[in-house]
Design a protein around this motif. Structure first.
Motif, PDB file in Angstrom:
ATOM      1  N   PRO A 177      10.681  13.657 -11.606  1.00  0.00           N
ATOM      2  CA  PRO A 177       9.045  14.262 -10.761  1.00  0.00           C
ATOM      3  C   PRO A 177       7.730  13.949 -11.861  1.00  0.00           C
ATOM      4  O   PRO A 177       6.806  13.790 -11.237  1.00  0.00           O
ATOM      5  CB  PRO A 177       9.505  15.784 -11.079  1.00  0.00           C
ATOM      6  N   GLU A 178       8.014  13.844 -12.977  1.00  0.00           N
ATOM      7  CA  GLU A 178       7.007  13.530 -14.121  1.00  0.00           C
ATOM      8  C   GLU A 178       6.680  11.865 -13.877  1.00  0.00           C
ATOM      9  O   GLU A 178       5.724  11.765 -13.909  1.00  0.00           O
ATOM     10  CB  GLU A 178       7.326  13.718 -15.396  1.00  0.00           C
ATOM     11  N   LEU A 179       7.685  11.030 -13.822  1.00  0.00           N
ATOM     12  CA  LEU A 179       7.319   9.736 -13.308  1.00  0.00           C
ATOM     13  C   LEU A 179       6.665   9.615 -12.330  1.00  0.00           C
ATOM     14  O   LEU A 179       5.671   8.751 -12.160  1.00  0.00           O
ATOM     15  CB  LEU A 179       8.577   8.900 -13.473  1.00  0.00           C
ATOM     16  N   PHE A 180       7.174  10.056 -10.983  1.00  0.00           N
ATOM     17  CA  PHE A 180       6.498  10.287  -9.884  1.00  0.00           C
ATOM     18  C   PHE A 180       5.228  10.587  -9.971  1.00  0.00           C
ATOM     19  O   PHE A 180       4.270   9.949  -9.562  1.00  0.00           O
ATOM     20  CB  PHE A 180       7.335  11.050  -8.730  1.00  0.00           C
ATOM     21  N   ALA A 181       4.882  11.686 -10.670  1.00  0.00           N
ATOM     22  CA  ALA A 181       3.527  12.299 -10.908  1.00  0.00           C
ATOM     23  C   ALA A 181       2.656  11.032 -11.535  1.00  0.00           C
ATOM     24  O   ALA A 181       1.481  10.754 -11.027  1.00  0.00           O
ATOM     25  CB  ALA A 181       3.354  13.406 -11.304  1.00  0.00           C
ATOM     26  N   ARG A 182       3.068  10.419 -12.495  1.00  0.00           N
ATOM     27  CA  ARG A 182       2.339   9.414 -13.440  1.00  0.00           C
ATOM     28  C   ARG A 182       1.768   8.444 -12.580  1.00  0.00           C
ATOM     29  O   ARG A 182       0.749   7.937 -12.540  1.00  0.00           O
ATOM     30  CB  ARG A 182       3.027   9.126 -14.552  1.00  0.00           C
ATOM     31  N   LEU A 183       2.935   7.884 -11.698  1.00  0.00           N
ATOM     32  CA  LEU A 183       2.716   6.609 -10.828  1.00  0.00           C
ATOM     33  C   LEU A 183       1.567   7.126  -9.775  1.00  0.00           C
ATOM     34  O   LEU A 183       0.722   6.169  -9.294  1.00  0.00           O
ATOM     35  CB  LEU A 183       3.924   6.334 -10.184  1.00  0.00           C
ATOM     36  N   ARG A 184       1.688   8.453  -9.271  1.00  0.00           N
ATOM     37  CA  ARG A 184       0.776   8.668  -8.224  1.00  0.00           C
ATOM     38  C   ARG A 184      -0.731   8.709  -8.977  1.00  0.00           C
ATOM     39  O   ARG A 184      -1.739   8.214  -7.972  1.00  0.00           O
ATOM     40  CB  ARG A 184       1.140  10.128  -7.648  1.00  0.00           C
ATOM     41  N   ALA A 185      -0.760   9.108  -9.997  1.00  0.00           N
ATOM     42  CA  ALA A 185      -2.050   9.061 -10.885  1.00  0.00           C
ATOM     43  C   ALA A 185      -2.413   7.738 -11.234  1.00  0.00           C
ATOM     44  O   ALA A 185      -3.655   7.648 -11.499  1.00  0.00           O
ATOM     45  CB  ALA A 185      -1.905   9.998 -12.115  1.00  0.00           C
ATOM     46  N   SER A 186      -1.491   6.814 -11.176  1.00  0.00           N
ATOM     47  CA  SER A 186      -1.966   5.348 -11.326  1.00  0.00           C
ATOM     48  C   SER A 186      -2.807   4.728 -10.406  1.00  0.00           C
ATOM     49  O   SER A 186      -3.615   3.721 -10.730  1.00  0.00           O
ATOM     50  CB  SER A 186      -0.867   4.512 -11.815  1.00  0.00           C
ATOM     51  N   GLY A 187      -3.127   5.202  -9.143  1.00  0.00           N
ATOM     52  CA  GLY A 187      -3.831   4.543  -8.102  1.00  0.00           C
ATOM     53  C   GLY A 187      -2.924   3.720  -7.295  1.00  0.00           C
ATOM     54  O   GLY A 187      -3.649   3.233  -6.223  1.00  0.00           O
ATOM     55  N   ARG A 188      -1.696   3.248  -7.521  1.00  0.00           N
ATOM     56  CA  ARG A 188      -0.943   2.506  -6.735  1.00  0.00           C
ATOM     57  C   ARG A 188      -0.524   3.587  -5.294  1.00  0.00           C
ATOM     58  O   ARG A 188      -0.559   4.498  -5.357  1.00  0.00           O
ATOM     59  CB  ARG A 188       0.238   2.144  -7.334  1.00  0.00           C
ATOM     60  N   ARG A 189      -0.377   2.518  -4.269  1.00  0.00           N
ATOM     61  CA  ARG A 189       0.191   3.224  -3.005  1.00  0.00           C
ATOM     62  C   ARG A 189       1.649   3.483  -3.521  1.00  0.00           C
ATOM     63  O   ARG A 189       2.521   2.840  -3.753  1.00  0.00           O
ATOM     64  CB  ARG A 189       0.044   2.059  -2.049  1.00  0.00           C
ATOM     65  N   ILE A 190       1.878   4.728  -3.125  1.00  0.00           N
ATOM     66  CA  ILE A 190       3.411   5.347  -3.337  1.00  0.00           C
ATOM     67  C   ILE A 190       3.810   5.622  -1.836  1.00  0.00           C
ATOM     68  O   ILE A 190       3.191   6.164  -0.994  1.00  0.00           O
ATOM     69  CB  ILE A 190       3.040   6.585  -4.101  1.00  0.00           C
ATOM     70  N   ALA A 191       5.036   5.465  -1.711  1.00  0.00           N
ATOM     71  CA  ALA A 191       5.821   5.782  -0.306  1.00  0.00           C
ATOM     72  C   ALA A 191       7.237   5.935  -0.877  1.00  0.00           C
ATOM     73  O   ALA A 191       7.855   5.884  -1.907  1.00  0.00           O
ATOM     74  CB  ALA A 191       5.831   4.513   0.596  1.00  0.00           C
ATOM     75  N   VAL A 192       7.791   6.831   0.245  1.00  0.00           N
ATOM     76  CA  VAL A 192       9.393   7.206   0.209  1.00  0.00           C
ATOM     77  C   VAL A 192       9.920   6.481   1.306  1.00  0.00           C
ATOM     78  O   VAL A 192       9.471   6.670   2.430  1.00  0.00           O
ATOM     79  CB  VAL A 192       9.254   8.653  -0.039  1.00  0.00           C
ATOM     80  N   CYS A 193      11.368   6.148   1.048  1.00  0.00           N
ATOM     81  CA  CYS A 193      12.092   5.309   1.832  1.00  0.00           C
ATOM     82  C   CYS A 193      13.495   5.774   1.934  1.00  0.00           C
ATOM     83  O   CYS A 193      13.959   5.631   0.954  1.00  0.00           O
ATOM     84  CB  CYS A 193      11.730   3.835   1.791  1.00  0.00           C
ATOM     85  N   SER A 194      14.059   6.074   3.224  1.00  0.00           N
ATOM     86  CA  SER A 194      15.383   6.597   3.054  1.00  0.00           C
ATOM     87  C   SER A 194      16.014   6.325   4.288  1.00  0.00           C
ATOM     88  O   SER A 194      15.713   6.655   5.404  1.00  0.00           O
ATOM     89  CB  SER A 194      15.334   8.285   2.822  1.00  0.00           C
ATOM     90  N   ASP A 195      17.512   6.154   4.151  1.00  0.00           N
ATOM     91  CA  ASP A 195      18.250   6.169   5.399  1.00  0.00           C
ATOM     92  C   ASP A 195      18.829   7.686   5.504  1.00  0.00           C
ATOM     93  O   ASP A 195      19.671   7.869   4.762  1.00  0.00           O
ATOM     94  CB  ASP A 195      19.369   5.283   5.161  1.00  0.00           C
ATOM     95  N   MET A 196      18.478   8.299   6.295  1.00  0.00           N
ATOM     96  CA  MET A 196      18.800   9.782   6.466  1.00  0.00           C
ATOM     97  C   MET A 196      18.641  10.084   7.780  1.00  0.00           C
ATOM     98  O   MET A 196      17.727   9.910   8.604  1.00  0.00           O
ATOM     99  CB  MET A 196      17.947  10.621   5.446  1.00  0.00           C
ATOM    100  N   TYR A 197      19.657  11.221   8.218  1.00  0.00           N
ATOM    101  CA  TYR A 197      19.646  11.689   9.644  1.00  0.00           C
ATOM    102  C   TYR A 197      18.329  13.096   9.630  1.00  0.00           C
ATOM    103  O   TYR A 197      18.028  13.590  10.641  1.00  0.00           O
ATOM    104  CB  TYR A 197      20.796  12.201  10.233  1.00  0.00           C
ATOM    105  N   LEU A 198      17.826  13.202   8.519  1.00  0.00           N
ATOM    106  CA  LEU A 198      16.798  14.556   8.582  1.00  0.00           C
ATOM    107  C   LEU A 198      15.308  13.772   8.957  1.00  0.00           C
ATOM    108  O   LEU A 198      15.364  12.575   8.644  1.00  0.00           O
ATOM    109  CB  LEU A 198      16.653  14.971   6.860  1.00  0.00           C
TER     110      LEU A 198
END
Length: 650
Positions: A177-198
């Motif tokens: 979670p801390e790494l994810f937050a740092r990358l969001r703050a860096s200004g890059r486009r962030i996306a999440v990608c998953s193979d899942m039935y939810l």
């Protein structure tokens, strides 16, 4: 031959984008989160977009294989249908569920997609086929609409329950979670990608529940997009929608087949997250689950799963970790069995006996809050001891009677249960001997962590008294193994206050008198309190996780008992060297009128005469296996092998 060549050509060209051989291979491997962080930030200027896989990258599963979750959800649906009068076994429902999955995949592939489906579609189709409706025809739209409405309502219940299990069965990968937050703050486009039935909404809610800030983060899920990562089509859709060139995109995932090879074919850089400890943990849990047809392995599976959440922290002390990983499971199973016994016996009151009832009461409340719907019997804490209940002096007997009255003990026909660590059942025997002729004496029962049997001169145990983890009448070998170090369980459960030595009347109230530093061994007990408190925190944290797991796995305490007994035997007969040294140095066994001292010599050496005197000392409990472990683990094993048959015979 034409078909074979066509298949090969299709596999070679099915990814949209440049041919694989023309693209530089820029996938990397990270074996820790620290290494992953270093790799990302050392090359961050090369990327405008970063995507993450979800499971085993952002979130860790506390169970493995992942099919454990839908299996548990299917078992719940079977119970729910039984409540509605529809008899379907979990196995039958699981077979039907697999059939529905296959039909949904075929339908998606027929439309040119990748054979993906939503959980909501799957469960609705499953439930609709189970509800009785006399096969309503289109000519009867009202009956058909009513059937669809019933199916939708029940399906939503099942979907909510399965998603709730997913929440309980997952946790954030430590430090992600801390790494994810740092990358969001860096200004890059962030996306999440998953193979899942939810659905994407459910994935977002799951991530937010575990501490990830996913507001305005696009989430690409195969179930909604109808294309998956393995084909590369979900990655292509993500890159096109984010308007970032493939060469400026970085993907982070744990699966070579789903996260690395498809991105390589598209020209996307990738980092494969290979956390060795996570792979070993998942493999261990999956092994236990695959063997869970035998009850011993069911307990091992639950113990390993519960130990996974919350994840252990490096800062945890030895005593906290020992309480959580070694003592926690038997104590949690004891509380689980106690809850089931209370339900069957319809007890009117539980009295947890001081001092060991201090932890046992907390364990009972911890599990009851999570496993039992509705109010149970009232519970209390009674300061009783062998010494305070063995005095035949009339004045002291009257004080004890008044104290028990204040605890709500008296009442003819009431079912009062004493809950204690146990061993000989002396306190319940003393109360029966002193007060059984009273007309208001209740139907007294006693349930213990373990029962070792009564002495020849003592009254026999009442037939309804029982040791819930081990009982010499039922489990003589386990009882003999536990007897190698009974004080270990007493010390782990005891309260911070001293033993009860009597009672005194203060104004109109009778209060217990506890041993203080003037009594033998009490000063040493006080010094060991920080370690005991840390053990109890570990035990209670494990018990909370155990309750969360049991709540949706559906196992009974009988399923858990064999492994709990195995852990008791292991802890007493085969302690590890660090365990033995730390516990012998710290724990001090004493009661209000006797000082047994430490459990043994923490630095036992075979050439020291005083070590052997301590080893053979019979005036106090001695944990001989822990002393021998200082020499070699095999010495403790050999001593147990030779000593246990003699103990069983006694």
């Amino acid at each position: 031959m034409t078909t074979l060549l066509s298949s090969v050509l299709h596999r070679a060209t099915r990814f949209i984008g440049p041919a694989p051989q023309t693209i530089g291979r820029r996938e990397r491997t990270a074996k820790s989160i620290a290494e992953l962080q270093d790799q990302i930030f050392s090359l961050l200027d090369q990327y405008d977009g970063i995507s993450f896989d979800v499971f085993d990258t952002l979130l860790r599963r506390n169970v493995d294989p992942p099919a454990v979750v839908p299996h548990a959800a299917t078992a719940w649906l079977a119970r729910r249908l039984n409540e509605l009068g529809l008899r379907h076994s979990p196995h039958e429902l699981w077979t039907r569920r697999l059939s529905c999955e296959r039909l949904l995949r075929q339908a998606a592939e027929a439309e040119g997609f990748d054979g993906e489906f939503l959980l909501s579609d799957l469960v609705f189709d499953l439930v609709l086929g189970l509800l009785p409706g006399d096969s309503p025809q289109p000519s009867d739209p009202a009956a058909h609409a009513a059937l669809v409405s019933r199916a939708a309502a029940l399906a939503q219940e099942a979907i909510d329950h399965e998603w709730h299990i997913e929440r309980q069965a997952t946790a954030p990968v430590p430090h992600m979670p801390e790494l994810f937050a740092r990358l969001r703050a860096s200004g890059r486009r962030i996306a999440v990608c998953s193979d899942m039935y939810l659905s994407a909404e459910q994935i977002a809610s799951l991530l937010a529940h575990h501490g990830y800030d996913v507001d305005h983060v696009p989430i690409y899920v195969s179930s909604q997009e109808k294309v998956n990562k393995r084909s590369g089509r979900l990655f292509r859709q993500m890159i096109d929608q984010q308007a970032v060139p493939a060469c400026r995109w970085l993907h982070i995932g744990d699966d070579a087949a789903a996260d690395i090879r498809p991105t390589r074919a598209l020209g996307v850089s990738a980092i494969e997250l290979r956390l060795k400890s996570e792979r070993i943990r998942r493999s261990t849990i999956a092994t236990y689950y695959n063997r869970s047809r035998e009850t011993l392995w069911r307990g091992a599976f639950v113990a390993a799963a519960a130990a996974s959440f919350p994840p252990p922290q490096p800062s945890d002390s030895f005593f906290y970790e020992f309480g959580r990983t070694c003592l926690g499971f038997p104590f949690a199973v004891f509380a689980h069995r106690l809850i089931e016994h209370v339900h069957r016996a319809e007890a009117d009151q539980l009295l947890f006996v001081a001092r060991d009832g201090f932890l046992l009461r907390k364990l009972y409340q911890c599990l009851a809050d999570r496993l039992v719907a509705g109010d149970g019997p009232p519970i209390g804490y009674a300061a009783l001891s062998r010494r305070s209940t063995a005095d035949d002096d009339a004045a002291r007997r009257q004080l004890l009677s008044e104290y028990l009255c204040e605890r709500g003990f008296w009442g003819a026909g009431r079912r009062v249960v004493l809950v204690d660590i146990g061993w000989r059942g002396a306190i319940a025997g003393n109360l029966r001997r002193m007060f059984r002729d009273r007309s208001d004496f209740p139907e007294l029962r006693a349930w213990y962590f373990g029962f070792r049997g009564r002495g020849e001169s003592e009254q026999p145990l009442a037939p309804w008294d029982e040791g819930l983890i081990f009982d010499v009448r039922r489990d003589p070998t386990v009882s003999a193994a536990a007897a190698q170090c009974l004080p270990l369980w007493e010390e782990a459960a005891k309260a911070p206050h001293g033993a009860t030595v009597g009672y005194v009347r203060i104004e109109r109230e009778v209060v217990p008198v506890f041993a203080d530093s003037r009594y033998p061994g009490r000063a040493a007990e006080i010094q060991s309190q920080p370690a005991v408190a840390a053990m109890q925190r570990g035990i209670l944290d494990f018990a909370a996780a155990y309750a969360e797991a049991i709540a949706w796995m559906g196992y009974s305490s009988a399923d858990m008992l064999p492994f709990a007994q195995a852990v008791v035997c292991r802890a007493a007969c085969l302690p590890r060297r660090k365990e033995a040294r730390s516990l012998l140095e710290t724990l001090h066994h004493a009661s209000g009128d006797r000082d047994d001292g430490p459990l043994g010599d923490p630095r036992f050496r075979f050439w020291r005469r005083d070590s052997w005197r301590n080893f053979f000392h019979t005036g106090a409990p001695r944990w001989r296996q822990a002393m021998l472990t200082q020499l070699h683990a095999g010495a403790a094993w050999l001593f147990s092998a030779l000593n246990l048959p003699r103990t069983v015979q006694r």
